[in-house]
Design a protein around this motif. Structure first.
Motif, PDB file in Angstrom:
ATOM      1  N   ALA A  20      -3.101   2.355  -3.722  1.00  0.00           N
ATOM      2  CA  ALA A  20      -2.576   3.674  -3.359  1.00  0.00           C
ATOM      3  C   ALA A  20      -3.715   4.539  -2.811  1.00  0.00           C
ATOM      4  CB  ALA A  20      -1.938   4.346  -4.569  1.00  0.00           C
ATOM      5  N   PHE A  21      -3.358   5.406  -1.846  1.00  0.00           N
ATOM      6  CA  PHE A  21      -4.337   6.290  -1.225  1.00  0.00           C
ATOM      7  C   PHE A  21      -3.724   7.672  -1.025  1.00  0.00           C
ATOM      8  CE2 PHE A  21      -5.488   2.028   0.007  1.00  0.00           C
ATOM      9  CZ  PHE A  21      -6.872   2.008  -0.056  1.00  0.00           C
ATOM     10  N   VAL A  22      -4.562   8.688  -1.167  1.00  0.00           N
ATOM     11  CA  VAL A  22      -4.185  10.054  -0.857  1.00  0.00           C
ATOM     12  C   VAL A  22      -5.191  10.579   0.158  1.00  0.00           C
ATOM     13  CG1 VAL A  22      -3.812  12.393  -1.713  1.00  0.00           C
ATOM     14  CG2 VAL A  22      -3.199  10.427  -3.145  1.00  0.00           C
ATOM     15  N   ARG A  23      -4.723  10.777   1.401  1.00  0.00           N
ATOM     16  CA  ARG A  23      -5.589  11.235   2.494  1.00  0.00           C
ATOM     17  C   ARG A  23      -6.858  10.386   2.604  1.00  0.00           C
ATOM     18  NH1 ARG A  23      -5.825  17.538   3.977  1.00  0.00           N
ATOM     19  NH2 ARG A  23      -6.862  16.465   5.700  1.00  0.00           N
ATOM     20  N   GLY A  24      -6.671   9.084   2.508  1.00  0.00           N
ATOM     21  CA  GLY A  24      -7.777   8.156   2.690  1.00  0.00           C
ATOM     22  C   GLY A  24      -8.567   7.846   1.440  1.00  0.00           C
ATOM     23  N   GLU A  25      -8.364   8.618   0.371  1.00  0.00           N
ATOM     24  CA  GLU A  25      -9.097   8.385  -0.871  1.00  0.00           C
ATOM     25  C   GLU A  25      -8.265   7.513  -1.808  1.00  0.00           C
ATOM     26  OE1 GLU A  25     -12.234   9.296  -1.492  1.00  0.00           O
ATOM     27  OE2 GLU A  25     -12.245  10.055   0.572  1.00  0.00           O
ATOM     28  N   PRO A  26      -8.882   6.490  -2.414  1.00  0.00           N
ATOM     29  CA  PRO A  26      -8.125   5.597  -3.296  1.00  0.00           C
ATOM     30  C   PRO A  26      -7.640   6.304  -4.557  1.00  0.00           C
ATOM     31  CG  PRO A  26     -10.466   5.081  -3.376  1.00  0.00           C
ATOM     32  CD  PRO A  26     -10.296   6.068  -2.269  1.00  0.00           C
ATOM     33  N   LEU A  27      -6.466   5.910  -4.992  1.00  0.00           N
ATOM     34  CA  LEU A  27      -5.852   6.415  -6.214  1.00  0.00           C
ATOM     35  C   LEU A  27      -5.431   5.211  -7.037  1.00  0.00           C
ATOM     36  CD1 LEU A  27      -4.464   8.845  -7.806  1.00  0.00           C
ATOM     37  CD2 LEU A  27      -2.404   8.266  -6.504  1.00  0.00           C
ATOM     38  N   SER A  28      -5.748   5.213  -8.314  1.00  0.00           N
ATOM     39  CA  SER A  28      -5.391   4.065  -9.149  1.00  0.00           C
ATOM     40  C   SER A  28      -3.868   3.937  -9.266  1.00  0.00           C
ATOM     41  CB  SER A  28      -5.984   4.209 -10.548  1.00  0.00           C
ATOM     42  OG  SER A  28      -5.504   3.158 -11.385  1.00  0.00           O
ATOM     43  N   PRO A  29      -3.304   2.770  -8.913  1.00  0.00           N
ATOM     44  CA  PRO A  29      -1.859   2.570  -9.033  1.00  0.00           C
ATOM     45  C   PRO A  29      -1.475   2.021 -10.406  1.00  0.00           C
ATOM     46  CG  PRO A  29      -2.800   0.700  -7.918  1.00  0.00           C
ATOM     47  CD  PRO A  29      -3.948   1.622  -8.250  1.00  0.00           C
ATOM     48  N   HIS A  30      -2.159   2.496 -11.406  1.00  0.00           N
ATOM     49  CA  HIS A  30      -1.913   2.071 -12.780  1.00  0.00           C
ATOM     50  C   HIS A  30      -1.833   3.318 -13.657  1.00  0.00           C
ATOM     51  CE1 HIS A  30      -2.884  -1.946 -11.358  1.00  0.00           C
ATOM     52  NE2 HIS A  30      -4.028  -1.477 -10.888  1.00  0.00           N
ATOM     53  N   GLY A  31      -1.220   3.185 -14.785  1.00  0.00           N
ATOM     54  CA  GLY A  31      -1.131   4.322 -15.686  1.00  0.00           C
ATOM     55  C   GLY A  31       0.067   5.205 -15.391  1.00  0.00           C
ATOM     56  N   PRO A  32       0.025   6.485 -15.789  1.00  0.00           N
ATOM     57  CA  PRO A  32       1.164   7.399 -15.629  1.00  0.00           C
ATOM     58  C   PRO A  32       1.659   7.463 -14.185  1.00  0.00           C
ATOM     59  CG  PRO A  32      -0.528   8.395 -17.007  1.00  0.00           C
ATOM     60  CD  PRO A  32      -1.121   7.138 -16.450  1.00  0.00           C
ATOM     61  N   GLY A  33       2.971   7.315 -14.038  1.00  0.00           N
ATOM     62  CA  GLY A  33       3.583   7.340 -12.717  1.00  0.00           C
ATOM     63  C   GLY A  33       3.733   5.978 -12.083  1.00  0.00           C
ATOM     64  N   PHE A  34       3.042   4.987 -12.642  1.00  0.00           N
ATOM     65  CA  PHE A  34       3.085   3.639 -12.075  1.00  0.00           C
ATOM     66  C   PHE A  34       3.410   2.594 -13.147  1.00  0.00           C
ATOM     67  CE2 PHE A  34       0.189   6.137  -9.447  1.00  0.00           C
ATOM     68  CZ  PHE A  34       0.635   5.867  -8.169  1.00  0.00           C
ATOM     69  N   GLU A  35       4.192   2.970 -14.138  1.00  0.00           N
ATOM     70  CA  GLU A  35       4.479   2.081 -15.263  1.00  0.00           C
ATOM     71  C   GLU A  35       5.355   0.901 -14.831  1.00  0.00           C
ATOM     72  OE1 GLU A  35       4.963   5.331 -15.244  1.00  0.00           O
ATOM     73  OE2 GLU A  35       3.940   6.248 -16.969  1.00  0.00           O
ATOM     74  N   VAL A  64       0.843  -1.196   0.000  1.00  0.00           N
ATOM     75  CA  VAL A  64       0.000   0.000   0.000  1.00  0.00           C
ATOM     76  C   VAL A  64       0.879   1.248   0.000  1.00  0.00           C
ATOM     77  CG1 VAL A  64      -1.799   1.288   1.207  1.00  0.00           C
ATOM     78  CG2 VAL A  64      -1.798  -1.223   1.282  1.00  0.00           C
ATOM     79  N   LEU A  65       0.673   2.099  -0.988  1.00  0.00           N
ATOM     80  CA  LEU A  65       1.339   3.395  -1.073  1.00  0.00           C
ATOM     81  C   LEU A  65       0.373   4.437  -0.520  1.00  0.00           C
ATOM     82  CD1 LEU A  65       2.522   2.858  -4.740  1.00  0.00           C
ATOM     83  CD2 LEU A  65       4.036   2.904  -2.747  1.00  0.00           C
ATOM     84  N   LEU A  66       0.844   5.255   0.413  1.00  0.00           N
ATOM     85  CA  LEU A  66      -0.082   6.173   1.062  1.00  0.00           C
ATOM     86  C   LEU A  66       0.517   7.566   1.214  1.00  0.00           C
ATOM     87  CD1 LEU A  66      -2.555   5.385   3.842  1.00  0.00           C
ATOM     88  CD2 LEU A  66      -1.075   7.370   4.145  1.00  0.00           C
ATOM     89  N   ASN A  67      -0.233   8.534   0.750  1.00  0.00           N
ATOM     90  CA  ASN A  67       0.120   9.954   0.910  1.00  0.00           C
ATOM     91  C   ASN A  67      -0.812  10.532   1.964  1.00  0.00           C
ATOM     92  OD1 ASN A  67       0.483  12.701   0.724  1.00  0.00           O
ATOM     93  ND2 ASN A  67       0.419  12.785  -1.506  1.00  0.00           N
ATOM     94  N   PRO A  68      -0.303  10.849   3.176  1.00  0.00           N
ATOM     95  CA  PRO A  68      -1.181  11.336   4.240  1.00  0.00           C
ATOM     96  C   PRO A  68      -1.559  12.804   4.120  1.00  0.00           C
ATOM     97  CG  PRO A  68       1.069  11.293   5.016  1.00  0.00           C
ATOM     98  CD  PRO A  68       1.087  10.724   3.613  1.00  0.00           C
ATOM     99  N   GLY A  69      -0.995  13.500   3.121  1.00  0.00           N
ATOM    100  CA  GLY A  69      -1.189  14.937   3.049  1.00  0.00           C
ATOM    101  C   GLY A  69      -0.228  15.647   3.983  1.00  0.00           C
TER     102      GLY A  69
END
Length: 273
Positions: free
Chosen positions: A241-256, A187-192
């Motif tokens: 992946a999550f940013v401040r609790g909200e899911p973020l797709s770990p696919h596509g640009p930045g996750f190649e 799990v990749l997590l950005n807490p803000g």
């Protein structure tokens, strides 16, 4: 009883998570560079009648020899790890090369997390629902300087951290790609922005910016609420992946995947693996 390993566990988010799980009756080992803060962590455990479940490993994670020694110590102490929480981070306004010849932020923020992730994978796989929580910065817009990953030509502290966030994104992608059948959830997590000690070496201008950020930053107590949810019930997906609790797709640009494999190969060569 579950076993939690927390790097950067003597301060900020890492400390709050470590204390939370200690109070829940779990076994918790924290890794930190300050022996004084490590002793304070053990004192806090004794105050909670939990000294037997609290452990401290003193290590400077900008040095790969100390990182490997910490990992060896963990491996000699536990047969299973339920959660590995990667929180350690240290900002530097000026570029510093370690005694091992590596740029400090690149070594501390990325290389140490690579070693912890891959070298403790088998102990995690021995658990029922293991998770690696990498508190970094998914969703950030940092650039990866492929020809100068250690920023020898044009160092900037913010650039180094932003690139480190991107490298950790690819670390998660690479971990999942290297172990398609694993039961470990990465799990990749950005807490803000969180009001922590902001460990680091700051110029006066950057220090003033940090003080301004603190005025609107969320508290550590607020920040760990969505983090605890992820640790208590790891996502079903191998990588998330999550940013401040909200899911973020770990696919596509930045996750190649191709870039993750490129980084993995470069890192393995650099570390002599």
């Amino acid at each position: 009883m579950k076993t939690y390993v927390v790097t950067g566990g003597t301060d900020g988010i890492g400390k709050a998570l470590a204390l939370e799980y200690l109070e829940r009756g779990q076994e918790v080992l924290v890794v930190g560079r300050s022996a004084e803060k490590g002793e304070a962590w053990l004192d806090a455990a004794r105050e909670r009648d939990a000294a037997g479940r609290a452990h401290f490993v003193h290590a400077d994670l900008s040095l790969m020899a100390e990182t490997r020694a910490a990992i060896d110590g963990i491996r000699s102490s536990f047969a299973r790890i339920d959660a590995l929480v990667l929180c350690a981070r240290h900002f530097r306004t000026t570029r510093l090369v370690t005694a091992e010849g590596l740029e400090n932020t690149f070594a501390h923020f990325y290389l140490s997390r690579f070693l912890f992730s891959h070298h403790l994978a088998d102990l995690l796989e021995a658990a029922d629902t293991p998770v690696i929580l990498n508190v970094a910065g998914p969703g950030g817009g940092g650039e990866i300087h492929w020809e100068d990953l250690e920023l020898a030509l044009e160092y900037d502290g913010q650039r180094a951290l932003a690139q480190g966030g991107r490298l950790n994104d690819l670390l998660g992608v690479g971990f999942a790609a290297e172990r398609p059948g694993t039961n470990v959830r990465y799990v990749l997590l950005n807490p803000g922005v969180v009001s922590t000690s902001f460990s680091g070496q700051y110029s006066p201008n950057v220090a003033a910016q940090i003080d301004a950020m603190r005025q609107s930053a969320q508290s550590v107590e607020e920040a760990i609420v969505p983090i605890l949810k992820v640790l208590d019930a790891p996502p079903a997906a191998l990588l998330s992946a999550f940013v401040r609790g909200e899911p973020l797709s770990p696919h596509g640009p930045g996750f190649e995947v191709e870039e993750a494999r490129r980084l993995h190969e470069h890192t393995a060569r650099l570390l002599g693996q």
